[in-house]
Design a protein around this motif. Structure first.
Motif, mmCIF file in Angstrom:
data_model
loop_
_atom_site.group_PDB
_atom_site.id
_atom_site.type_symbol
_atom_site.label_atom_id
_atom_site.label_comp_id
_atom_site.label_asym_id
_atom_site.label_seq_id
_atom_site.Cartn_x
_atom_site.Cartn_y
_atom_site.Cartn_z
ATOM 1 N N GLN A 185 0.823 -1.214 0.000
ATOM 2 C CA GLN A 185 0.000 0.000 0.000
ATOM 3 C C GLN A 185 0.858 1.266 0.000
ATOM 4 N N GLU A 186 2.170 1.099 0.185
ATOM 5 C CA GLU A 186 3.072 2.246 0.232
ATOM 6 C C GLU A 186 3.566 2.611 -1.164
ATOM 7 N N SER A 187 3.888 3.883 -1.358
ATOM 8 C CA SER A 187 4.398 4.326 -2.659
ATOM 9 C C SER A 187 5.892 4.037 -2.800
ATOM 10 N N GLU A 188 6.651 4.133 -1.696
ATOM 11 C CA GLU A 188 8.105 3.943 -1.753
ATOM 12 C C GLU A 188 8.521 2.652 -1.051
ATOM 13 N N PHE A 189 8.415 2.623 0.260
ATOM 14 C CA PHE A 189 8.758 1.425 1.018
ATOM 15 C C PHE A 189 8.138 1.522 2.410
ATOM 16 N N LEU A 190 8.102 0.387 3.103
ATOM 17 C CA LEU A 190 7.604 0.338 4.476
ATOM 18 C C LEU A 190 8.738 -0.142 5.371
ATOM 19 N N ILE A 240 9.702 -3.325 0.066
ATOM 20 C CA ILE A 240 9.580 -2.437 -1.091
ATOM 21 C C ILE A 240 8.545 -3.020 -2.041
ATOM 22 N N PRO A 241 7.464 -2.293 -2.328
ATOM 23 C CA PRO A 241 6.418 -2.827 -3.200
ATOM 24 C C PRO A 241 6.937 -3.100 -4.613
ATOM 25 N N LEU A 242 6.493 -4.209 -5.169
ATOM 26 C CA LEU A 242 6.826 -4.568 -6.547
ATOM 27 C C LEU A 242 5.706 -4.040 -7.432
ATOM 28 N N ARG A 243 5.899 -2.794 -7.878
ATOM 29 C CA ARG A 243 4.837 -2.076 -8.583
ATOM 30 C C ARG A 243 5.070 -2.173 -10.084
ATOM 31 N N MET A 244 4.236 -2.944 -10.757
ATOM 32 C CA MET A 244 4.398 -3.154 -12.191
ATOM 33 C C MET A 244 3.789 -2.004 -12.982
ATOM 34 N N ASN A 245 4.497 -1.598 -14.017
ATOM 35 C CA ASN A 245 4.054 -0.487 -14.870
ATOM 36 C C ASN A 245 3.704 0.739 -14.039
ATOM 37 N N ASN A 246 4.414 0.883 -12.922
ATOM 38 C CA ASN A 246 4.197 2.006 -12.002
ATOM 39 C C ASN A 246 2.767 2.076 -11.475
ATOM 40 N N GLU A 247 2.073 0.944 -11.488
ATOM 41 C CA GLU A 247 0.678 0.933 -11.039
ATOM 42 C C GLU A 247 0.424 -0.157 -10.011
ATOM 43 N N ALA A 248 0.212 -1.384 -10.465
ATOM 44 C CA ALA A 248 -0.221 -2.462 -9.581
ATOM 45 C C ALA A 248 0.947 -3.069 -8.819
ATOM 46 N N ALA A 249 0.855 -3.043 -7.489
ATOM 47 C CA ALA A 249 1.874 -3.679 -6.644
ATOM 48 C C ALA A 249 1.437 -5.119 -6.398
ATOM 49 N N VAL A 250 2.075 -6.058 -7.090
ATOM 50 C CA VAL A 250 1.664 -7.460 -6.997
ATOM 51 C C VAL A 250 2.307 -8.164 -5.813
ATOM 52 N N GLY A 251 3.247 -7.493 -5.144
ATOM 53 C CA GLY A 251 3.922 -8.101 -4.007
ATOM 54 C C GLY A 251 4.984 -7.167 -3.469
ATOM 55 N N ALA A 252 5.951 -7.752 -2.763
ATOM 56 C CA ALA A 252 6.996 -6.922 -2.161
ATOM 57 C C ALA A 252 8.301 -7.708 -2.036
ATOM 58 N N LEU A 253 9.403 -6.987 -2.140
ATOM 59 C CA LEU A 253 10.713 -7.501 -1.751
ATOM 60 C C LEU A 253 10.937 -7.035 -0.324
#
Length: 399
Positions: free
Chosen positions: A82-87, A116-129
Motif C-alpha cells: 500500500q506504500e508508494s516507496e517502502f515500508l 519495497i512494493p513490486l509495482r508493475m508499470n508504475n501501477e499495480a503492486a503485486v507483491g513486495a521484496l
C-alpha cells in the motif's frame, strides 16, 4: 465457499494483474534466488524474500527452501504494497499491528522489517521484496536505494513475463487468422477442381484445351493439398506449443501448491481425476482459476472439514471441455448468494464482508476474479450449495 466479502476495486485490479501473469510460483524460486541473496547481503539481515500477494494468500516465491503460503492478513507485506516507496518497521514487536503475531514472539522473534512494493508499470503492486532480521537493524539511504534497484529488477522480470504472455495472445490471434485463410482458400479451390473435372469429362475436342484443363486441374489439386498442409501444420504446431498439463500433472501441481494451506488449517484436501492420463492441454489461466476456488473453499471450511477437487475432460460434438469441480464441507451459501454467483451478477458496491471459519479476513476478490477469468476463456461457472453443509462449484473450460 462464500460470495459475500468486502470488495476493493483497486485491490481487485491488482490481483487481476497478478492473475494475468498466470505464474507457476514453484518455477520462480531459482529465477529470483540471485536477487534475494543479493538483497540479504546488502541489508546485512538474516534473510530476504520475494512475496506475491493474491486474493487470499501471500506466496513466498523466493528466499526460502520451498514455496510457502500464508493468509495475507497475517503478513507485513500486505501493508507494504500500500506504500508508494517502502515500508520500514524498526520494531515489529512494538507495532500494534503485529505485536500479537507468533513471528515476533520469543528469542527468535522478528524485529526489523523493510519492504519495497513490486509495482508493475508504475501501477499495480503485486507483491513486495522484503528484508527481515531478528535484531534491531539500521539501513542507510544508500542501502535502501540499492534494495530498490533490486526490487526494480524483479519487476522488470515480471513485466517481461507479462509482455511474453501478451505476445502469445497476439500470436494466437495471428494463428487463428492463418487458420481462417487456410479454410477460406480450401473451399474455393475445391470447387475449381470439381468444375475442371466435370469440364474434362464433357470436352472431347482439341488436345490443347484438354492439356490446359489437365494442367489447371493438377495445379488446383496441388493448391488444395498446400492449403490442407498449412491448416494441419498450423493446428498441430499451435497445439504442441500449448501442451503443458496432463490431468495427472495438473493434479500434482494443485496438491503441491494447496495441500499445505489445507493442512495448516486442519482441512483434508484431495485431488482426483477421471479420464485418460495421456490427454494434454494448455495450462493457460488454469492456476488462477483453480487456485482461487480452492483457497476460497479452504477459507470457508472449518477444521476437520474437507475440500476435494475433481478434474476431468469431456467430449461434446468433437469439442473438449476441461471440468474443474471444487467441493467443500464448509459454511455454504444462501439462495441469494448462490443466485448472485450463478447468474453472474456481482455488483462491486453491494458485496459485504464475511470472515472465514477461523476469522480469516475477507477481501472480496476470489470468486469475482474466477468469474471474470472463466468468462474471458468462454467457459461457464456453475454452483450448488446448502447453508451449513457445503458448496460445489464447477468450472467448464473449452480446450
Amino acid at each position: 465457499m462464500s460470495v459475500a466479502e468486502s470488495f476493493n476495486v483497486s485491490d481487485y485490479q491488482r490481483v487481476k494483474h497478478l492473475a494475468e501473469l498466470d505464474l507457476d510460483y514453484q518455477e520462480l524460486q531459482a529465477e529470483f534466488e540471485d536477487l534475494t541473496r543479493l538483497a540479504t547481503s546488502i541489508a546485512g539481515t538474516e534473510t530476504s524474500f520475494v512475496n506475491l500477494i493474491g486474493a487470499h494468500y501471500q506466496w513466498t516465491v523466493s528466499g526460502d527452501d520451498k514455496v510457502k503460503s500464508v493468509l495475507r492478513e497475517e503478513t507485513v507485506c500486505t501493508y507494504a504494497i500500500q506504500e508508494s516507496e517502502f515500508l520500514k518497521i524498526p520494531r515489529l514487536d512494538q507495532d500494534p499491528r503485529f505485536s500479537d503475531k507468533d513471528f515476533v514472539k520469543g528469542e527468535n522473534g522478528l524485529k526489523f522489517y523493510l519492504g519495497i512494493p513490486l509495482r508493475m508499470n508504475n501501477e499495480a503492486a503485486v507483491g513486495a521484496l522484503c528484508v527481515i532480521s531478528k535484531n534491531e537493524t539500521e539501513l542507510s539511504s544508500i542501502q535502501i536505494d540499492q534494495l530498490r534497484i533490486i526490487a526494480g529488477e524483479i519487476v522488470k522480470r515480471l513485466e517481461l513475463k507479462l509482455l511474453l504472455k501478451r505476445s502469445e495472445k497476439k500470436v494466437e490471434k495471428a494463428v487463428k487468422i492463418k487458420e481462417r485463410l487456410a479454410h477460406d482458400i480450401r473451399g474455393p479451390i475445391g470447387g475449381i477442381v470439381q468444375l475442371l473435372e466435370i469440364a474434362q469429362e464433357v470436352i472431347d475436342s482439341k488436345d490443347e484445351v484438354l492439356e490446359i484443363l489437365t494442367m489447371a486441374r493438377s495445379s488446383g489439386k496441388d493448391l488444395l493439398i498446400l492449403a490442407e498442409d498449412i491448416l494441419n501444420e498450423t493446428i498441430e504446431d499451435h497445439k504442441q506449443k500449448e501442451k503443458n498439463f496432463t490431468l495427472g500433472s495438473f493434479k500434482e501441481k494443485l496438491l503441491s501448491l494447496y495441500k499445505p494451506q489445507a493442512q495448516s488449517k486442519g482441512v483434508q484436501f484431495s485431488v482426483n481425476f477421471t479420464g485418460e492420463q495421456a490427454d494434454m492441454f494448455s495450462k493457460k489461466g488454469l492456476l488462477p482459476i483453480s487456485g482461487n476456488l480452492i483457497s476460497n473453499a479452504i477459507k470457508f471450511t472449518p477444521p476437520e472439514g474437507s475440500v476435494s477437487v475433481c478434474l476431468k475432460i469431456e467430449k461434446k460434438n468433437d469439442k473438449k471441455e476441461l471440468i474443474i469441480i471444487v467441493s467443500d464441507t464448509g459454511l455454504g451459501m444462501s439462495k441469494e448468494q448462490l443466485d448472485q454467483l450463478t447468474i453472474g451478477e456481482f455488483a462491486l458496491n453491494e458485496v459485504v464482508s464475511k470472515k472465514g471459519t477461523e476469522g480469516e479476513k475477507g477481501f472480496g476478490l476470489g470468486l469475482r476474479l474466477v468469474m471474470d477469468l472463466v468468462n474471458e476463456m468462454n467457459g461457464t461457472l456453475e454452483a450448488s450449495s446448502t447453508l451449513g453443509t457445503g458448496t460445489t462449484i464447477t468450472a467448464r473450460l473449452p480446450l
